[in-house]
Scaffold this active site. Sequence first.
Site, PDB file in Angstrom:
ATOM      1  N   GLY A   1      74.275 -18.026  55.080  1.00 41.65           N
ATOM      2  CA  GLY A   1      75.316 -18.782  55.945  1.00 41.65           C
ATOM      3  C   GLY A   1      76.727 -18.019  55.506  1.00 41.65           C
ATOM      4  CB  ALA A   2      77.165 -14.218  54.911  1.00 41.84           C
TER       5      ALA A   2
ATOM      6  N   GLY B   1      80.842 -19.513  52.771  1.00 38.76           N
ATOM      7  CA  GLY B   1      80.769 -17.832  52.560  1.00 38.76           C
ATOM      8  C   GLY B   1      81.973 -17.147  52.546  1.00 38.76           C
TER       9      GLY B   1
ATOM     10  CG  ASP C   1      78.573 -33.847  43.476  1.00 39.61           C
ATOM     11  OD1 ASP C   1      79.308 -34.201  44.392  1.00 39.61           O
ATOM     12  OD2 ASP C   1      77.628 -33.245  43.677  1.00 39.61           O
TER      13      ASP C   1
ATOM     14  CG  HIS D   1      75.482 -32.836  46.520  1.00 40.29           C
ATOM     15  ND1 HIS D   1      76.838 -32.896  46.132  1.00 40.29           N
ATOM     16  CD2 HIS D   1      75.602 -32.468  47.905  1.00 40.29           C
ATOM     17  CE1 HIS D   1      77.525 -32.587  47.184  1.00 40.29           C
ATOM     18  NE2 HIS D   1      76.896 -32.433  48.161  1.00 40.29           N
TER      19      HIS D   1
HETATM   20  P1  NAX Z   1      79.774 -23.603  57.929  1.00 39.00           P
HETATM   21  O1  NAX Z   1      79.136 -24.436  59.031  1.00 39.00           O
HETATM   22  O2  NAX Z   1      81.131 -23.196  57.955  1.00 39.00           O
HETATM   23  O3  NAX Z   1      78.667 -22.460  57.609  1.00 39.00           O
HETATM   24  C1  NAX Z   1      77.446 -22.381  57.721  1.00 39.00           C
HETATM   25  C2  NAX Z   1      77.034 -21.178  58.148  1.00 39.00           C
HETATM   26  O4  NAX Z   1      75.597 -21.071  57.837  1.00 39.00           O
HETATM   27  C3  NAX Z   1      77.027 -20.790  59.530  1.00 39.00           C
HETATM   28  O5  NAX Z   1      77.891 -19.672  59.769  1.00 39.00           O
HETATM   29  C4  NAX Z   1      75.758 -20.764  60.301  1.00 39.00           C
HETATM   30  O6  NAX Z   1      75.715 -19.832  61.267  1.00 39.00           O
HETATM   31  C5  NAX Z   1      74.889 -20.300  59.100  1.00 39.00           C
HETATM   32  N1  NAX Z   1      73.196 -20.436  59.307  1.00 39.00           N
HETATM   33  C6  NAX Z   1      72.922 -21.586  59.718  1.00 39.00           C
HETATM   34  N2  NAX Z   1      71.617 -21.420  59.685  1.00 39.00           N
HETATM   35  C7  NAX Z   1      71.251 -20.412  58.962  1.00 39.00           C
HETATM   36  C8  NAX Z   1      70.003 -19.804  58.795  1.00 39.00           C
HETATM   37  N3  NAX Z   1      68.840 -20.313  59.212  1.00 39.00           N
HETATM   38  N4  NAX Z   1      70.145 -18.629  57.857  1.00 39.00           N
HETATM   39  C9  NAX Z   1      71.401 -18.060  57.663  1.00 39.00           C
HETATM   40  N5  NAX Z   1      72.556 -18.569  58.088  1.00 39.00           N
HETATM   41  C10 NAX Z   1      72.477 -19.868  58.822  1.00 39.00           C
HETATM   42  O7  NAX Z   1      79.423 -24.558  56.702  1.00 39.00           O
HETATM   43  P2  NAX Z   1      79.994 -24.628  55.235  1.00 39.00           P
HETATM   44  O8  NAX Z   1      81.347 -25.331  55.350  1.00 39.00           O
HETATM   45  O9  NAX Z   1      80.215 -23.303  54.748  1.00 39.00           O
HETATM   46  O10 NAX Z   1      78.783 -25.318  54.518  1.00 39.00           O
HETATM   47  C11 NAX Z   1      77.417 -24.926  54.217  1.00 39.00           C
HETATM   48  C12 NAX Z   1      76.768 -25.938  53.662  1.00 39.00           C
HETATM   49  O11 NAX Z   1      77.105 -26.484  52.334  1.00 39.00           O
HETATM   50  C13 NAX Z   1      76.648 -27.329  54.468  1.00 39.00           C
HETATM   51  O12 NAX Z   1      75.315 -27.667  54.470  1.00 39.00           O
HETATM   52  C14 NAX Z   1      77.433 -28.343  53.634  1.00 39.00           C
HETATM   53  O13 NAX Z   1      77.107 -29.544  54.055  1.00 39.00           O
HETATM   54  C15 NAX Z   1      77.200 -27.930  52.317  1.00 39.00           C
HETATM   55  N6  NAX Z   1      77.864 -28.295  51.234  1.00 39.00           N
HETATM   56  C16 NAX Z   1      77.368 -28.433  50.211  1.00 39.00           C
HETATM   57  C17 NAX Z   1      78.090 -29.001  48.723  1.00 39.00           C
HETATM   58  C18 NAX Z   1      77.275 -29.180  47.757  1.00 39.00           C
HETATM   59  O14 NAX Z   1      78.095 -29.694  46.724  1.00 39.00           O
HETATM   60  N7  NAX Z   1      76.041 -29.044  47.616  1.00 39.00           N
HETATM   61  C19 NAX Z   1      79.535 -29.144  49.015  1.00 39.00           C
HETATM   62  C20 NAX Z   1      80.173 -28.511  50.002  1.00 39.00           C
HETATM   63  C21 NAX Z   1      79.410 -28.600  51.367  1.00 39.00           C
HETATM   64  O15 NAX Z   1      79.471 -29.549  52.206  1.00 39.00           O
END
Ligand code: NAX
Length: 328
Positions: A11-12, A17, A159, A187
């Site tokens: 998800g870079a 990222g 968190d 989470h």
């Molecule tokens: P974004 O939608 O900005 O970025 C996600 C990226 O992942 C996109 O560039 C997409 O193309 C890529 N992606 C999708 N499928 C993929 C795959 N199979 N292989 C490689 N890359 C792939 O999301 P972002 O705001 O960066 O959040 C990423 C994730 O973090 C989300 O699932 C979000 O819910 C989660 N979070 C988790 C948190 C935690 O505390 N555990 C807090 C923050 C965030 O909400």
Amino acid sequence: TRTPVNVTVTGAAGQIGYALLFRIASGHLLGADVPVKLRLLEIPQAVKAAEGTAMELDDCAFPLLQGIDIADDPNVAFDGANIALLVGARPRTKGMERGDLLEANGGIFKPQGKAINDHAADDIKVLVVGNPANTNARIAQAAAPDVPIERFTAMTRLDHNRAVTQLAKKTGVSVSDVKKLTIWGNHSATQYPDIFHAEVAGKNAAEAVNDEAWLADTFIPTVAKRGAAIIEARGASSAASAANAAIDHVHTWVNGTAAGDWTSMGIPSDGSYGVPEGIISSFPVTTKDGKYEIVQGLEINDFSRQRIDASVAELVEEREAVKGLGLI
Ligand code: NAX
């Protein structure tokens, strides 16, 4: 000179990222003396955007950054990986049922777990950030039978950090005076931030606060719903704070917790505190020499027990759902 550590970030090209990669490359993940190689995994449509981020990383001339590779194939991206940050996930869209969400993420985390199993370095450490983080970590772990189970972790450090600040504000101390706080469970909105064993400036936090209504009606919901509050205010979900927490999680795992303190990590349960074995749930942990241990022997009062059990019940439901889908 030290051999570079291979850090794979999925998800870079996403917003976390973008906030994460520059801090890894500048030495905040592993230390100011540890060179790193970055492996960026993206879906084909986002490879170009990842290339743009890589250009910017080059333009920083970070002395520790020894190379950047970009791939859309997990078998390539995880080859030789020492640290894997699984950030990319399928977000919940309108009208999507939980089963659909778990299935869509299974399609991402199962093959990634398999690729880690087949290609990562022997010392691989995995942090899952992408939601639902705990269950995604479980799916990846189940697909990697040759990797020791404890190497798969899920992020509850955001968190944890949120709870530290809320408690510091309430008690009028600085964040560095808050110790031994715990996030238990998932989470998700059911997570339980526990201050009964925490300390503020050396005093028991629950006694210092002495206000169970604040705990139940303000503190816990503020921490648990902080993600939604950020979206409401910023118009986008937490990114820099999530990236910061991912850095903290791995840095603490690799470099150890301070004496007299602990942290919170989503880790495969060994059955401690009545959490069913194998479920990836958040626990209080200490870390040393790249390994973590659950803090044992904490007395759990009724207030805490109910809340831990509720969050763990949600994780058990998620486990049953992914089992039903054949994902674990
Ligand atoms: P974004 O939608 O900005 O970025 C996600 C990226 O992942 C996109 O560039 C997409 O193309 C890529 N992606 C999708 N499928 C993929 C795959 N199979 N292989 C490689 N890359 C792939 O999301 P972002 O705001 O960066 O959040 C990423 C994730 O973090 C989300 O699932 C979000 O819910 C989660 N979070 C988790 C948190 C935690 O505390 N555990 C807090 C923050 C965030 O909400």
